[in-house]
Write an enzyme that holds these catalytic residues in place. Structure first.
Site, PDB file in Angstrom:
ATOM      1  N   GLY A  24       0.747  -1.145  -0.016  1.00  0.00           N
ATOM      2  CA  GLY A  24      -0.257   0.037   0.106  1.00  0.00           C
ATOM      3  C   GLY A  24       0.792   0.904   0.052  1.00  0.00           C
ATOM      4  O   GLY A  24       1.893   1.453  -0.796  1.00  0.00           O
ATOM      5  N   GLY A  81      -3.704  -4.801   1.952  1.00  0.00           N
ATOM      6  CA  GLY A  81      -4.768  -5.294   2.620  1.00  0.00           C
ATOM      7  C   GLY A  81      -4.683  -6.733   2.909  1.00  0.00           C
ATOM      8  O   GLY A  81      -5.371  -7.422   3.979  1.00  0.00           O
TER       9      GLY A  81
END
Length: 387
Positions: free
Chosen positions: A344, A368
């Site tokens: 991310g 995630g």
């Protein structure tokens, strides 16, 4: 679990192989601003190409609403993938000749990909399976999603784990099953609510938990400090107070910022001052951890043997407020620990700040998925490969 090596050992020359990759990269118009995920997909695809397979790649980009949308086209990705592979990669619907690569247009242009209806997803999976003789799952960034091109198609074709998925899962198991201590986790990013489950689970596993970024202000408020106009989730205060109490009960050292860069507004050129976290002015908002906190966090990382980092320490996209994120990253580069950057924004920050990627033990492609694994959740896209 069968792997890419198993498939290559069986022979793939002339066979159609569907690869689920994660090519969900940030774009500025049609310009890719961080090609990390594209580069990570190359080894598996190239291995198949070199062995003579007819490779068909499925991937998504962004969050289209289940129908074609030009701004989410994978055309820029096809061009970059072609550059990295040294051959033309066209967007199409069927695998082509031996040793070629065809990229399906954004799989999320079809609403069935993300449908909650099993039959709808299965219907799309049937169509995908009809295009291939084997399936390779190599998109770690989506293995936590029960989606047609990730989960359902693996039930319909001989399936294999790609090199990237195998590497990512091996790293995550080192973070949960055979962890060298002290084990330190650094969490940042905007919202506590995004990481409730992972914090609760990590409090049973780690020796130290360092909290920065926007989520730190909810922790500071829970301790009784005023945070001015800083990002705050009032509805999470009771939950955070519970985390603070649980950390103390378990003997987990939970470290919060002691100073911040307090800005007049959310802007790259905003006026700011360094203030203690117990003295944030009412008319200012914290946009980065301060210099004392940077030294504190670095000292708490110095003796670590295992570190997982997910989430920036401030608004790293603004140069003036990127120092905290840089300080944590540089502390990890200097460390002798097994260091994992949890995908991310953290991975994007490493590249945006020009830090050496090989200075970390592993940079994940799936923020995630990493967090859900550390939360103790099952990853459907991995589980189906193990079945």
């Amino acid at each position: 679990m069968k792997t890419l090596d198993d498939l290559l050992g069986e022979g793939v020359s002339g066979r159609r192989v569907l690869v689920r990759a994660d090519l969900n990269v940030p774009l500025d118009g049609d310009r890719i601003t961080d090609d990390g995920r594209v580069r990570a997909s190359v080894p598996t695809i190239k291995a198949l190409v070199d062995a003579g397979a007819r490779v068909l790649v499925a991937a998504h980009l962004g969050r289209p609403k289940g129908e074609p949308d030009p701004k989410f086209s994978l055309a820029p990705v096809a061009a970059r993938l072609g550059e990295l592979l040294g051959q033309d990669v066209r967007i199409g619907t069927e695998a082509a000749g031996d040793g070629t690569v065809v990229l399906l247009e954004n799989i999320r242009f079809d609403a069935r990909e993300t449908s909650k209806d099993d039959a709808e997803r299965a219907a799309l999976a049937d169509e995908l399976a009809a295009k291939a003789d084997a399936f390779v799952s190599d998109g770690f960034g989506v293995v936590h999603r029960k989606q047609a091109s990730v989960y359902d198609v693996a039930e319909k074709l001989p399936h294999y784990a790609g090199g990237l998925v195998l590497a990512e899962v091996e790293v995550l198991r080192k973070l949960t099953d055979d962890t060298q201590r002290p084990y330190v986790v650094v969490l940042g990013g905007a919202k506590v609510s995004d990481k409730l489950g992972v914090i609760a689970n990590l409090l049973t596993k780690v020796d130290r938990l360092l909290i920065g970024g926007g989520m730190a202000y909810t922790f500071l408020k829970a301790q009784g400090h005023e945070v001015g106009g800083s990002l705050l989730q009032e509805d999470q205060l009771d939950q955070v107070r519970g985390f603070l109490a649980e950390a103390e009960r378990r003997g987990v050292e939970l470290v919060l910022p002691v100073d911040v860069l307090a800005a007049t507004d959310f802007a790259p050129d905003a006026d700011f001052e360094v203030v203690r976290t117990d003295a944030i002015p009412a008319d200012r908002q914290g946009l980065d951890i301060g210099p004392e906190t940077r030294e504190l966090f670095a000292s708490k990382l110095a003796d670590a043997q295992t570190v997982f980092w997910n989430g920036p320490m401030g608004v790293f996209e603004f140069e003036a407020f990127s120092g905290g994120t840089r300080a944590v990253a540089e502390a990890l580069v200097k460390s002798d620990a097994f260091t994992v950057v949890g995908g991310g924004d953290s991975a994007a920050a490493v590249r945006a700040l020009g830090l050496p990627e090989d200075g970390f033990s592993h940079i994940s492609t799936g923020g995630g998925a990493s967090l859900e694994y550390l939360e103790g959740k099952e990853l459907p896209g991995v589980s189906v490969l193990e079945a």
